[in-house]
Write a protein that holds these residues in place. Structure first.
Motif, PDB file in Angstrom:
ATOM      1  N   PHE A 236       0.830  -1.204   0.000  1.00 33.49           N
ATOM      2  CA  PHE A 236       0.000   0.000   0.000  1.00 33.49           C
ATOM      3  C   PHE A 236       0.865   1.255   0.000  1.00 33.49           C
ATOM      4  O   PHE A 236       0.638   2.175  -0.797  1.00 33.49           O
ATOM      5  CB  PHE A 236      -0.925  -0.025   1.228  1.00 33.49           C
ATOM      6  CG  PHE A 236      -2.048   0.942   1.124  1.00 33.49           C
ATOM      7  CD1 PHE A 236      -3.047   0.782   0.158  1.00 33.49           C
ATOM      8  CD2 PHE A 236      -2.092   2.039   1.965  1.00 33.49           C
ATOM      9  CE1 PHE A 236      -4.071   1.696   0.056  1.00 33.49           C
ATOM     10  CE2 PHE A 236      -3.123   2.955   1.858  1.00 33.49           C
ATOM     11  CZ  PHE A 236      -4.122   2.788   0.911  1.00 33.49           C
ATOM     12  N   ILE A 237       1.885   1.265   0.875  1.00 35.52           N
ATOM     13  CA  ILE A 237       2.804   2.423   0.938  1.00 35.52           C
ATOM     14  C   ILE A 237       3.544   2.555  -0.394  1.00 35.52           C
ATOM     15  O   ILE A 237       3.665   3.655  -0.943  1.00 35.52           O
ATOM     16  CB  ILE A 237       3.785   2.282   2.141  1.00 35.52           C
ATOM     17  CG1 ILE A 237       2.999   2.482   3.446  1.00 35.52           C
ATOM     18  CG2 ILE A 237       4.922   3.304   2.046  1.00 35.52           C
ATOM     19  CD1 ILE A 237       3.749   2.075   4.696  1.00 35.52           C
ATOM     20  N   GLY A 238       4.014   1.432  -0.890  1.00 34.00           N
ATOM     21  CA  GLY A 238       4.714   1.428  -2.179  1.00 34.00           C
ATOM     22  C   GLY A 238       3.849   2.023  -3.277  1.00 34.00           C
ATOM     23  O   GLY A 238       4.314   2.831  -4.088  1.00 34.00           O
ATOM     24  N   LEU A 239       2.561   1.679  -3.250  1.00 32.86           N
ATOM     25  CA  LEU A 239       1.626   2.197  -4.263  1.00 32.86           C
ATOM     26  C   LEU A 239       1.506   3.712  -4.169  1.00 32.86           C
ATOM     27  O   LEU A 239       1.585   4.421  -5.177  1.00 32.86           O
ATOM     28  CB  LEU A 239       0.259   1.536  -4.066  1.00 32.86           C
ATOM     29  CG  LEU A 239      -0.837   2.113  -4.961  1.00 32.86           C
ATOM     30  CD1 LEU A 239      -0.764   1.529  -6.351  1.00 32.86           C
ATOM     31  CD2 LEU A 239      -2.210   1.900  -4.369  1.00 32.86           C
ATOM     32  N   ILE A 240       1.342   4.188  -2.926  1.00 31.92           N
ATOM     33  CA  ILE A 240       1.182   5.631  -2.731  1.00 31.92           C
ATOM     34  C   ILE A 240       2.427   6.380  -3.205  1.00 31.92           C
ATOM     35  O   ILE A 240       2.331   7.378  -3.930  1.00 31.92           O
ATOM     36  CB  ILE A 240       0.859   5.940  -1.246  1.00 31.92           C
ATOM     37  CG1 ILE A 240      -0.580   5.493  -0.943  1.00 31.92           C
ATOM     38  CG2 ILE A 240       1.005   7.438  -0.957  1.00 31.92           C
ATOM     39  CD1 ILE A 240      -0.963   5.585   0.511  1.00 31.92           C
ATOM     40  N   VAL A 241       3.595   5.852  -2.857  1.00 33.83           N
ATOM     41  CA  VAL A 241       4.853   6.497  -3.269  1.00 33.83           C
ATOM     42  C   VAL A 241       4.945   6.524  -4.800  1.00 33.83           C
ATOM     43  O   VAL A 241       5.239   7.561  -5.406  1.00 33.83           O
ATOM     44  CB  VAL A 241       6.068   5.759  -2.643  1.00 33.83           C
ATOM     45  CG1 VAL A 241       7.385   6.259  -3.248  1.00 33.83           C
ATOM     46  CG2 VAL A 241       6.089   5.974  -1.124  1.00 33.83           C
ATOM     47  N   LEU A 242       4.654   5.389  -5.403  1.00 39.64           N
ATOM     48  CA  LEU A 242       4.698   5.303  -6.871  1.00 39.64           C
ATOM     49  C   LEU A 242       3.722   6.286  -7.520  1.00 39.64           C
ATOM     50  O   LEU A 242       4.051   6.960  -8.485  1.00 39.64           O
ATOM     51  CB  LEU A 242       4.350   3.879  -7.317  1.00 39.64           C
ATOM     52  CG  LEU A 242       5.526   2.940  -7.588  1.00 39.64           C
ATOM     53  CD1 LEU A 242       5.014   1.563  -7.979  1.00 39.64           C
ATOM     54  CD2 LEU A 242       6.446   3.480  -8.689  1.00 39.64           C
ATOM     55  N   LYS A 243       2.552   6.352  -6.927  1.00 41.67           N
ATOM     56  CA  LYS A 243       1.516   7.264  -7.461  1.00 41.67           C
ATOM     57  C   LYS A 243       2.001   8.697  -7.418  1.00 41.67           C
ATOM     58  O   LYS A 243       1.863   9.442  -8.388  1.00 41.67           O
ATOM     59  CB  LYS A 243       0.220   7.135  -6.624  1.00 41.67           C
ATOM     60  CG  LYS A 243      -0.664   5.972  -7.055  1.00 41.67           C
ATOM     61  CD  LYS A 243      -1.639   6.413  -8.129  1.00 41.67           C
ATOM     62  CE  LYS A 243      -2.538   5.252  -8.531  1.00 41.67           C
ATOM     63  NZ  LYS A 243      -3.222   5.504  -9.811  1.00 41.67           N
ATOM     64  N   ILE A 244       2.574   9.066  -6.259  1.00 43.33           N
ATOM     65  CA  ILE A 244       3.068  10.441  -6.100  1.00 43.33           C
ATOM     66  C   ILE A 244       4.183  10.719  -7.107  1.00 43.33           C
ATOM     67  O   ILE A 244       4.190  11.771  -7.769  1.00 43.33           O
ATOM     68  CB  ILE A 244       3.540  10.676  -4.642  1.00 43.33           C
ATOM     69  CG1 ILE A 244       2.312  10.701  -3.702  1.00 43.33           C
ATOM     70  CG2 ILE A 244       4.304  11.994  -4.525  1.00 43.33           C
ATOM     71  CD1 ILE A 244       2.651  10.620  -2.229  1.00 43.33           C
ATOM     72  N   ILE A 245       5.089   9.748  -7.263  1.00 46.44           N
ATOM     73  CA  ILE A 245       6.193   9.918  -8.222  1.00 46.44           C
ATOM     74  C   ILE A 245       5.642  10.110  -9.634  1.00 46.44           C
ATOM     75  O   ILE A 245       6.045  11.006 -10.372  1.00 46.44           O
ATOM     76  CB  ILE A 245       7.168   8.704  -8.170  1.00 46.44           C
ATOM     77  CG1 ILE A 245       7.966   8.754  -6.862  1.00 46.44           C
ATOM     78  CG2 ILE A 245       8.123   8.697  -9.368  1.00 46.44           C
ATOM     79  CD1 ILE A 245       8.769   7.491  -6.571  1.00 46.44           C
ATOM     80  N   PHE A 246       4.641   9.301  -9.983  1.00 50.90           N
ATOM     81  CA  PHE A 246       4.047   9.398 -11.323  1.00 50.90           C
ATOM     82  C   PHE A 246       3.361  10.738 -11.535  1.00 50.90           C
ATOM     83  O   PHE A 246       3.446  11.338 -12.600  1.00 50.90           O
ATOM     84  CB  PHE A 246       3.056   8.248 -11.558  1.00 50.90           C
ATOM     85  CG  PHE A 246       3.718   6.978 -12.028  1.00 50.90           C
ATOM     86  CD1 PHE A 246       5.021   6.995 -12.536  1.00 50.90           C
ATOM     87  CD2 PHE A 246       3.032   5.776 -11.992  1.00 50.90           C
ATOM     88  CE1 PHE A 246       5.627   5.825 -12.979  1.00 50.90           C
ATOM     89  CE2 PHE A 246       3.636   4.600 -12.445  1.00 50.90           C
ATOM     90  CZ  PHE A 246       4.931   4.620 -12.928  1.00 50.90           C
ATOM     91  N   VAL A 247       2.677  11.214 -10.483  1.00 51.67           N
ATOM     92  CA  VAL A 247       1.986  12.508 -10.590  1.00 51.67           C
ATOM     93  C   VAL A 247       3.011  13.609 -10.819  1.00 51.67           C
ATOM     94  O   VAL A 247       2.868  14.442 -11.721  1.00 51.67           O
ATOM     95  CB  VAL A 247       1.127  12.775  -9.325  1.00 51.67           C
ATOM     96  CG1 VAL A 247       0.681  14.233  -9.267  1.00 51.67           C
ATOM     97  CG2 VAL A 247      -0.091  11.856  -9.319  1.00 51.67           C
ATOM     98  N   ILE A 248       4.106  13.590 -10.003  1.00 51.11           N
ATOM     99  CA  ILE A 248       5.157  14.612 -10.148  1.00 51.11           C
ATOM    100  C   ILE A 248       5.792  14.515 -11.535  1.00 51.11           C
ATOM    101  O   ILE A 248       5.941  15.523 -12.237  1.00 51.11           O
ATOM    102  CB  ILE A 248       6.220  14.463  -9.026  1.00 51.11           C
ATOM    103  CG1 ILE A 248       5.587  14.831  -7.677  1.00 51.11           C
ATOM    104  CG2 ILE A 248       7.434  15.353  -9.292  1.00 51.11           C
ATOM    105  CD1 ILE A 248       6.410  14.411  -6.462  1.00 51.11           C
ATOM    106  N   LEU A 249       6.117  13.290 -11.935  1.00 53.17           N
ATOM    107  CA  LEU A 249       6.688  13.063 -13.269  1.00 53.17           C
ATOM    108  C   LEU A 249       5.756  13.592 -14.357  1.00 53.17           C
ATOM    109  O   LEU A 249       6.189  14.213 -15.324  1.00 53.17           O
ATOM    110  CB  LEU A 249       6.905  11.563 -13.498  1.00 53.17           C
ATOM    111  CG  LEU A 249       8.291  11.010 -13.202  1.00 53.17           C
ATOM    112  CD1 LEU A 249       8.309   9.499 -13.440  1.00 53.17           C
ATOM    113  CD2 LEU A 249       9.349  11.678 -14.086  1.00 53.17           C
TER     114      LEU A 249
END
Ligand SMILES: [Zn+2]
Length: 289
Positions: A236-249
């Motif tokens: 779940f944490i991994g997903l949130i981090v990935l999501k945030i990275i993708f949004v910033i990217l």
């Protein structure tokens, strides 16, 4: 007309009964009846007397009173009713002018709404009226189109001017701490002002630059793939981090694409602007009624 019919007609015209006529001719009323029914014919003496009583000639009794042969002057043609006018409902007869025109209307609503064509018959008057209406409609649509183009042109000039000022301010404040000499500052200011103006002008005034801009900027709005994750706290944490990275990217990519699009289009606009300032032309055939 037969002799009997003529006698009958003349007698009726005098308002006499068979009996009254018979009495004056010294015959029986049955005799008058038989003459009138063409069973027998009266003799010439009787006819002479009858002519006196009826106050006509013997010829009139034999050939009919006041009978003029009716001259058939014109053959009356029964014309066929070929159609009725759709608008005024007037009957249109064979040989009369009429026109068939296609009319469109809409049927249904929402997604099932569709344009339906229908062939209607119009009389000559209604057809001419229709032509006049169509011409007026086309003329009005053309004038509306021209007016909206003029308004857009004004809007493009105004927004272009505003953009020019903003670009100029960005240049002035953005290069404040840089070691630019005066010539470079003047050239940079002119390019910023004119570049910003022509870019926005060309974007609003539908030129090819609009397409170029949308295509280049479009690269910055790619959709990132969905993420499959393990349903655990780590996952779940991994997903949130990935999501945030993708949004910033995503934002960075979009910003880069937009900046790139602005630069490319500004260069194009600087050279293209003079070609898009001519007289506004709208061809009447471009107008859809
Ligand atoms: Zn009509």
């Amino acid at each position: 007309m037969t002799l009997g019919e003529n006698i009958h007609k003349l007698r009726m015209a005098k308002g006499m009964t068979q009996k009254q006529l018979a009495d004056q001719l010294f015959v029986t009323s049955q005799a008058v009846s038989r003459w009138e029914n063409n069973e027998v014919e009266p003799n010439i003496n009787v006819l002479n007397k009858m002519a006196e009583i009826f106050d006509v000639t013997v010829d009139a009794i034999i050939n009919g009173p006041n009978e003029q042969p009716v001259e058939v002057k014109e053959e009356i043609k029964i014309k066929e009713n070929v159609a009725n006018c759709h608008d005024c409902h007037k009957a249109i007869f064979d040989g009369e002018a009429f026109k068939k025109v296609e009319r469109f209307h809409y049927e249904g609503s929402g997604r099932s709404r569709r344009r339906v064509g229908e062939i209607v018959t119009l009389c000559e008057d209604c057809y001419q009226k229709q032509i006049a209406e169509d011409e007026a409609k086309t003329k009005k649509a053309y004038e509306d189109k021209l007016r909206s183009l003029k308004n857009r042109r004004i809007w493009a000039y105004c927004m272009g001017a505003l953009a020019g000022i903003i670009f100029l301010l960005i240049f002035i404040f953005g290069t404040k701490n840089l070691e630019f000499n005066l010539a470079l500052r003047i050239v940079g200011s002119i390019i910023s002002l004119y570049g910003g103006f022509s870019l926005v002008y060309c974007l609003i005034w539908e030129t090819y630059i609009q397409d170029v801009f949308l295509t280049i900027a479009g690269f910055g709005f790619v959709k990132f793939p969905g993420i499959i994750f393990e349903f655990s706290i780590d996952g779940f944490i991994g997903l949130i981090v990935l999501k945030i990275i993708f949004v910033i990217l995503g934002y960075i990519l979009a910003a880069i694409a937009i900046i790139f699009a602005i630069i490319i289009c500004m260069v194009l606009a600087i050279f293209s602007f003079p070609f898009y300032t001519g007289k506004i032309k709208a061809k009447p055939e471009d107008i859809n009624i």
